[in-house]
Design a protein around this motif. Structure first.
Motif, PDB file in Angstrom:
ATOM      1  N   THR A 158       6.581   9.903  26.220  1.00  0.00           N
ATOM      2  CA  THR A 158       6.381   8.774  25.311  1.00  0.00           C
ATOM      3  C   THR A 158       6.350   9.209  23.850  1.00  0.00           C
ATOM      4  N   ALA A 159       6.548  10.510  23.572  1.00  0.00           N
ATOM      5  CA  ALA A 159       6.417  11.007  22.199  1.00  0.00           C
ATOM      6  C   ALA A 159       7.395  10.321  21.262  1.00  0.00           C
ATOM      7  N   SER A 160       8.646  10.170  21.699  1.00  0.00           N
ATOM      8  CA  SER A 160       9.655   9.570  20.822  1.00  0.00           C
ATOM      9  C   SER A 160       9.325   8.113  20.532  1.00  0.00           C
ATOM     10  N   SER A 161       8.974   7.353  21.569  1.00  0.00           N
ATOM     11  CA  SER A 161       8.629   5.938  21.374  1.00  0.00           C
ATOM     12  C   SER A 161       7.406   5.799  20.488  1.00  0.00           C
ATOM     13  N   SER A 162       6.418   6.665  20.705  1.00  0.00           N
ATOM     14  CA  SER A 162       5.201   6.620  19.890  1.00  0.00           C
ATOM     15  C   SER A 162       5.508   6.925  18.430  1.00  0.00           C
ATOM     16  N   PHE A 163       6.332   7.942  18.200  1.00  0.00           N
ATOM     17  CA  PHE A 163       6.641   8.340  16.825  1.00  0.00           C
ATOM     18  C   PHE A 163       7.408   7.231  16.113  1.00  0.00           C
ATOM     19  N   GLU A 164       8.416   6.669  16.772  1.00  0.00           N
ATOM     20  CA  GLU A 164       9.221   5.629  16.142  1.00  0.00           C
ATOM     21  C   GLU A 164       8.379   4.394  15.838  1.00  0.00           C
ATOM     22  N   ALA A 165       7.532   3.994  16.805  1.00  0.00           N
ATOM     23  CA  ALA A 165       6.689   2.822  16.581  1.00  0.00           C
ATOM     24  C   ALA A 165       5.693   3.079  15.453  1.00  0.00           C
ATOM     25  N   SER A 166       5.117   4.278  15.415  1.00  0.00           N
ATOM     26  CA  SER A 166       4.135   4.596  14.373  1.00  0.00           C
ATOM     27  C   SER A 166       4.796   4.628  12.999  1.00  0.00           C
ATOM     28  N   LEU A 167       5.984   5.217  12.917  1.00  0.00           N
ATOM     29  CA  LEU A 167       6.671   5.320  11.634  1.00  0.00           C
ATOM     30  C   LEU A 167       7.068   3.940  11.114  1.00  0.00           C
ATOM     31  N   LEU A 168       7.633   3.122  11.994  1.00  0.00           N
ATOM     32  CA  LEU A 168       8.004   1.774  11.573  1.00  0.00           C
ATOM     33  C   LEU A 168       6.753   0.961  11.242  1.00  0.00           C
ATOM     34  N   GLY A 169       5.669   1.166  12.004  1.00  0.00           N
ATOM     35  CA  GLY A 169       4.413   0.488  11.701  1.00  0.00           C
ATOM     36  C   GLY A 169       3.863   0.872  10.345  1.00  0.00           C
ATOM     37  N   ALA A 170       4.001   2.159   9.975  1.00  0.00           N
ATOM     38  CA  ALA A 170       3.546   2.609   8.653  1.00  0.00           C
ATOM     39  C   ALA A 170       4.346   1.927   7.550  1.00  0.00           C
ATOM     40  N   PHE A 171       5.671   1.830   7.729  1.00  0.00           N
ATOM     41  CA  PHE A 171       6.493   1.138   6.734  1.00  0.00           C
ATOM     42  C   PHE A 171       6.106  -0.336   6.639  1.00  0.00           C
ATOM     43  N   ALA A 172       5.859  -0.955   7.791  1.00  0.00           N
ATOM     44  CA  ALA A 172       5.485  -2.374   7.788  1.00  0.00           C
ATOM     45  C   ALA A 172       4.124  -2.578   7.121  1.00  0.00           C
ATOM     46  N   ALA A 173       3.162  -1.685   7.401  1.00  0.00           N
ATOM     47  CA  ALA A 173       1.839  -1.799   6.779  1.00  0.00           C
ATOM     48  C   ALA A 173       1.933  -1.620   5.269  1.00  0.00           C
ATOM     49  N   LEU A 174       2.761  -0.677   4.836  1.00  0.00           N
ATOM     50  CA  LEU A 174       2.951  -0.466   3.398  1.00  0.00           C
ATOM     51  C   LEU A 174       3.591  -1.692   2.756  1.00  0.00           C
ATOM     52  N   SER A 175       4.550  -2.280   3.453  1.00  0.00           N
ATOM     53  CA  SER A 175       5.185  -3.496   2.950  1.00  0.00           C
ATOM     54  C   SER A 175       4.169  -4.641   2.858  1.00  0.00           C
ATOM     55  N   LEU A 176       3.306  -4.739   3.861  1.00  0.00           N
ATOM     56  CA  LEU A 176       2.279  -5.783   3.843  1.00  0.00           C
ATOM     57  C   LEU A 176       1.320  -5.567   2.672  1.00  0.00           C
ATOM     58  N   LEU A 177       0.959  -4.319   2.407  1.00  0.00           N
ATOM     59  CA  LEU A 177       0.081  -4.023   1.271  1.00  0.00           C
ATOM     60  C   LEU A 177       0.754  -4.426  -0.044  1.00  0.00           C
ATOM     61  N   LEU A 178       2.033  -4.064  -0.190  1.00  0.00           N
ATOM     62  CA  LEU A 178       2.747  -4.432  -1.415  1.00  0.00           C
ATOM     63  C   LEU A 178       2.846  -5.958  -1.559  1.00  0.00           C
ATOM     64  N   ALA A 179       3.094  -6.629  -0.437  1.00  0.00           N
ATOM     65  CA  ALA A 179       3.181  -8.092  -0.491  1.00  0.00           C
ATOM     66  C   ALA A 179       1.840  -8.705  -0.865  1.00  0.00           C
ATOM     67  N   ALA A 180       0.746  -8.168  -0.322  1.00  0.00           N
ATOM     68  CA  ALA A 180      -0.587  -8.679  -0.651  1.00  0.00           C
ATOM     69  C   ALA A 180      -0.905  -8.473  -2.127  1.00  0.00           C
ATOM     70  N   VAL A 181      -0.548  -7.288  -2.637  1.00  0.00           N
ATOM     71  CA  VAL A 181      -0.762  -7.023  -4.064  1.00  0.00           C
ATOM     72  C   VAL A 181       0.069  -7.986  -4.906  1.00  0.00           C
ATOM     73  N   GLY A 182       1.315  -8.218  -4.478  1.00  0.00           N
ATOM     74  CA  GLY A 182       2.163  -9.161  -5.211  1.00  0.00           C
ATOM     75  C   GLY A 182       1.609 -10.565  -5.189  1.00  0.00           C
ATOM     76  N   LEU A 183       1.089 -10.999  -4.039  1.00  0.00           N
ATOM     77  CA  LEU A 183       0.511 -12.340  -3.931  1.00  0.00           C
ATOM     78  C   LEU A 183      -0.730 -12.468  -4.800  1.00  0.00           C
ATOM     79  N   PHE A 184      -1.555 -11.418  -4.776  1.00  0.00           N
ATOM     80  CA  PHE A 184      -2.744 -11.410  -5.634  1.00  0.00           C
ATOM     81  C   PHE A 184      -2.345 -11.501  -7.102  1.00  0.00           C
ATOM     82  N   GLY A 185      -1.324 -10.753  -7.482  1.00  0.00           N
ATOM     83  CA  GLY A 185      -0.888 -10.761  -8.872  1.00  0.00           C
ATOM     84  C   GLY A 185      -0.334 -12.101  -9.297  1.00  0.00           C
ATOM     85  N   VAL A 186       0.464 -12.722  -8.424  1.00  0.00           N
ATOM     86  CA  VAL A 186       1.062 -14.018  -8.763  1.00  0.00           C
ATOM     87  C   VAL A 186      -0.012 -15.079  -8.952  1.00  0.00           C
TER      88      VAL A 186
END
Length: 877
Positions: A745-773
């Motif tokens: 399961t190492a490959s599936s775990s790594f891919e899911a974690s990496l994509l999850g990190a990108f999604a979480a970072l995107s969510l943080l940026l979106a939240a900051v943008g919403l707060f700013g607007v």
């Protein structure tokens, strides 16, 4: 105007200044000598010689490239502007560094793995050939088929065969014995690829014969690690499987085919048994070939398929022979299943970069509001709109350049991290940042700078000068057009975030489902390790069985051992091999409909150690060994599939797994189903006695131990026990069953974690943008809000008004993102395990998370708006 004069204009100006001042001083001195006063003398000199500053300015302009001069001026202005607002500059640079760095890192990996050619001459001519299975997919090849392909085909320059294997290397000079991953290959493998050793020679045809003395070629990493890069090893012998092998060559460091873990290469005739060497039924090897110039892949494949069909016609009635051949370019064969995850992650980081660009645009728009009067003043003083737009875009590009530099540094660290922790990433040794990657980084840096800056620059440089100078800073940005632009950018940002969150959620759910699959046996407190009984000490069945039984006896008496057993492959560790069989009690079947099943070996204690249930009958008895071992145990799947309305006990399986001729094995028991892979369905399986003592077959062993405590603590005691029985026998793959599952399961775990990190970072940026607007809207509507409260509006009404205003982009972005996700996730089907692309749970959780985060981002600005003092708010302007 020459470039030489442009770059020397500072020196020319200084020389001109000195010359003009000299003339001026001489003229003044002459005037004073004529009787004029000093002041009158200076005045008359200026009248005669003119204004020296104007002369210098005219010469300066003559030596200037206007575009470069303007750009340099804009860069200095942008630098001063950013230095006045360090908080804004720091946030903007970090946002872009994350987006650019992620893109550079993933592009480096994707280019190195998928786009760069293989490091061989004419790599496009290299292909992999497979026996075409009934499913249409490629399968490994029988050696007998390969030799017929090689001798009868005409569309290939060369064709070579190889097979995975391993060797026990006897320790020397007090070194410990070591198990080495190896390849046994035909003598022309390296010439087919176009590779040559850096030391010694390659294999020759006389090395690859039954009568040849054993020879070996070393990998560069093994040569350095084991022999300290001592070139005198060429021509000397090393002991592999207790036999001397002469070292004839060392491969270059860049040669890592088929895997960087391979340490040795030996000739095919030396490393493969004679039974397999001439068999059309033992599918154990891989085949590569080099096409002749001008021959297409399809034409060459058709030729080999025709040869294979002839083999099927001649031998298909006696065993498993395929009727056709499949082929792939060698690069695609090496890359395998990594292509889809890499493209998915690349799409994710591109989305992340777009989100970063939108965030920067929103920040620049908010900043441009406060600078609108400045822009109007500059326009009133003669600045053209294009020049003002250029200044603002220069500022955006400067932010992105700073972010790009930092992002490139982060990308270097990210590439090292990816190649270290992405365990099954192909061609990982070839991944590095080069000039092309740096050019890509430079390109996206300038592109993002222009894209991020052009909209704010266009919005705030074309307004009427008088209107901009008369407007108050609190009301000038409240126009619906300006607010709607920021909301529109935020809506797109949130929609992209939703897509990333949905994709990450689906991969994570797939990983959880994969990890929860029941293997059909216990996985707690189980320790496994492998060893290979080779050499003259294990040439006879009695020697193999004696070692196995003594080892089991000693291991079972170790403290903490609850049960121990032997097998060749533990559940979840891969397919390894299947074979065809027939049932003598059933009517004979045509060759093309011959049944097949996975075959395994086991001792009587294996099923108890792994707690595999007995459904019916019995397990192997202790006396069923050596000559008395023609017994078999089948799983429930095989029983239900091939004995649907009868009792299989007492029936027989005719199998040729340990000899060329089929033997009859009596079915004595039915065991519970076990899985050979977590992400594959249960297949028919049969077990045979491992204590039959067949050299090279039952001698390749996995020891399985169930403990009463932490299984890892038994690793050292068991290895010492094995060393006490045979000091030259290495042990490999000492893993708990949880670690075996983790490898799957190492490959599936790594891919899911990496994509999850990108999604979480995107969510943080979106939240900051919403707060700013929303903070921006509250600031711009301070007077309006104060007036509403003064006229009787309740604070709860103001809070609700601002929340609705702030959540509007979130709701619209969520709807657009869910629609886009429904389209995009269909492309993820091949990466998902028992998870639907339109899984309602994932879509629901993503919607809830986005609304909660958006609500939290809007809560503080809305609360501040509801707490405004109306008197102070009305006095703001």
């Amino acid at each position: 105007m020459s470039w030489h004069r442009f770059f020397r204009r500072g020196r020319a100006d200084a020389e001109l200044k000195e010359e003009v001042e000299s003339y001026m001083a001489e003229e003044i001195a002459e005037n004073v000598a004529r009787g004029m006063t000093s002041a009158e003398g200076q005045r008359q000199a200026r009248i005669k010689l003119g204004n020296p500053q104007r002369v210098r300015e005219e010469l300066w302009q003559q030596n200037t490239v206007t575009m470069i001069d303007n750009l340099w001026r804009d860069l200095r202005y942008a630098t001063r502007t950013l230095r006045r607002t360090p908080g804004f500059a720091t946030i903007a640079i970090l946002v872009m560094a994350l987006g650019i760095g992620a893109n550079v890192a993933l592009f480096t990996v994707l280019r190195s793995v998928l786009l760069n050619p293989l490091p061989f001459p004419a790599p496009n001519q290299l292909i992999a050939l497979y026996a075409k299975a009934d499913t249409g997919k490629g399968d490994i090849v029988a050696a007998g088929d390969f030799y017929d392909w090689q001798s009868e085909s005409h569309n290939f320059e060369q064709m070579a065969i190889w097979r995975w294997t391993g060797y026990n290397m006897t320790g020397a000079r007090s070194e410990l014995p070591e198990f080495l991953q190896a390849v046994t290959c035909s003598w022309n493998l390296f010439s087919t690829l176009g590779a040559q050793p850096v030391l010694g020679r390659s294999f020759v045809s006389t090395d690859d014969t039954d009568a040849a003395s054993p020879t070996v070629i070393l990998s560069w990493s093994f040569f350095q690690r084991r022999f300290n890069a001592d070139s005198s090893i060429i021509g000397k012998t090393i002991r592999l499987n207790a036999q001397p092998y002469t070292v004839v060559g060392v491969l270059p460091q860049r040669f890592t085919y088929p895997d960087p873990k391979i340490q040795l290469w030996v000739p095919y005739h030396i490393g493969v048994s004679k039974v397999i060497l001439h068999s059309h039924y033992s599918h154990t090897s891989q085949v590569i070939a080099r096409l002749r110039p001008g021959v297409s892949l399809s034409v060459a494949t058709q030729e080999v398929s025709a040869i294979q069909h002839g083999i099927f016609t001649r031998f298909g009635g006696d065993g498993p022979v395929t009727a056709a051949v499949a082929s792939l370019p060698l690069l695609e064969d090496i890359v395998g299943d990594a292509k889809a995850p890499l493209y998915l992650l690349m799409a994710a980081v591109i989305s992340l970069l777009l989100i970063a660009c939108l965030n920067l645009s929103n920040l620049l728009i908010a900043r441009a509001v406060a600078r609108r009067k400045e822009m109007a003043m500059r326009s009133a003083l003669g600045g053209s709109r294009m020049h003002l737009i250029g200044q603002q875009i220069t500022e955006s590009v400067l932010i992105c350049i700073s972010g790009g530099v930092l992002g490139s540094v982060l990308a270097g660290a990210a590439v090292r991290w990816l190649t270290t922790y992405w365990l099954d990433l192909p061609r990982s040794d070839a991944i590095h940042i080069d000039a092309t990657v740096l050019a890509f980084a430079l390109g996206i840096t300038f592109l993002t700078g222009i894209l991020s800056g052009v909209l704010p620059a266009m919005l705030f440089t074309g307004a009427s000068v008088s209107a901009a100078l008369q407007d108050s800073t609190r009301t000038l940005g409240v126009s619906a057009s300006r607010a709607s632009v920021r909301k529109g950018l935020l809506t797109v940002e949130l929609a992209l975030t939703v897509v990333l969150l949905v994709c990450a959620g689906l991969l994570f759910e797939s990983f959880l489902r994969l990890g929860s699959v029941d293997l059909g046996c216990t996985t707690r407190n189980i320790l496994t390790m492998r060893y290979f009984l080779r050499g003259e000490n294990y040439a006879k069945p009695e020697q193999i069985v004696s070692f196995q039984t003594q080892l089991l006896e000693r291991v079972r008496h170790l403290p903490g051992v609850a049960a121990a057993g032997l097998t060749d492959v533990v559940p979840g560790d891969g397919l390894y091999g299947d074979t065809t069989f027939s049932i003598p009690e059933h009517p004979p079947q045509p060759p093309e409909e011959r049944d097949s099943a996975i075959f395994r070996t086991a001792d009587p204690g294996y099923f108890q150690a792994m707690q595999i249930p007995l459904v019916k009958g019995r397990f192997f008895a202790s006396g069923e060994r050596l000559g008395n071992s023609n017994f078999a145990i089948i799983n429930q799947k095989l029983a239900s599939e091939f004995f649907p309305n009868e009792d299989p006990l007492g029936k027989h399986l005719a199998v040729s797994w340990r000899s060329p001729a089929a033997e009859n094995f009596e079915i004595v028991g039915i065991a519970g189903d076990t899985r050979y892979s977590l992400n594959e369905p249960v297949r028919s399986m049969m077990w045979f006695p491992i204590l039959s003592g067949i050299a090279g077959t039952t001698a390749d062993t996995a020891l399985v131990v169930r403990s009463t405590t932490d299984p890892a603590a038994l690793g050292i005691p068991i290895q010492r026990t094995i060393a006490g029985m045979d000091p030259d026998l290495p042990v490999s793959n000492v893993l708990t069953m949880q670690q075996v599952i983790g490898k799957s399961t190492a490959s599936s775990s790594f891919e899911a974690s990496l994509l999850g990190a990108f999604a979480a970072l995107s969510l943080l940026l979106a939240a900051v943008g919403l707060f700013g607007v929303l903070s921006y809207l509250v600031a711009q509507r301070t007077g309006e809000i104060g007036l509403r409260i003064a006229l009787g509006a309740q604070r709860e009404q103001v809070l609700r008004l601002m929340l609705v205003d702030g959540l509007q982009p979130a709701v619209i972005g969520l709807a657009l993102g869910l629609f886009a996700s429904a389209v995009v996730t269909r492309e993820l089907q091949s990466l998902l395990y028992r998870t639907r692309p339109l899984d309602p749970t994932v879509f629901g959780i993503v919607s809830l998370v986005l609304l909660l985060v958006s609500g939290a981002a809007c809560a503080l600005p809305a609360w501040r708006a509801s707490r405004l003092d109306p008197m102070r708010a009305l006095r703001v302007e």
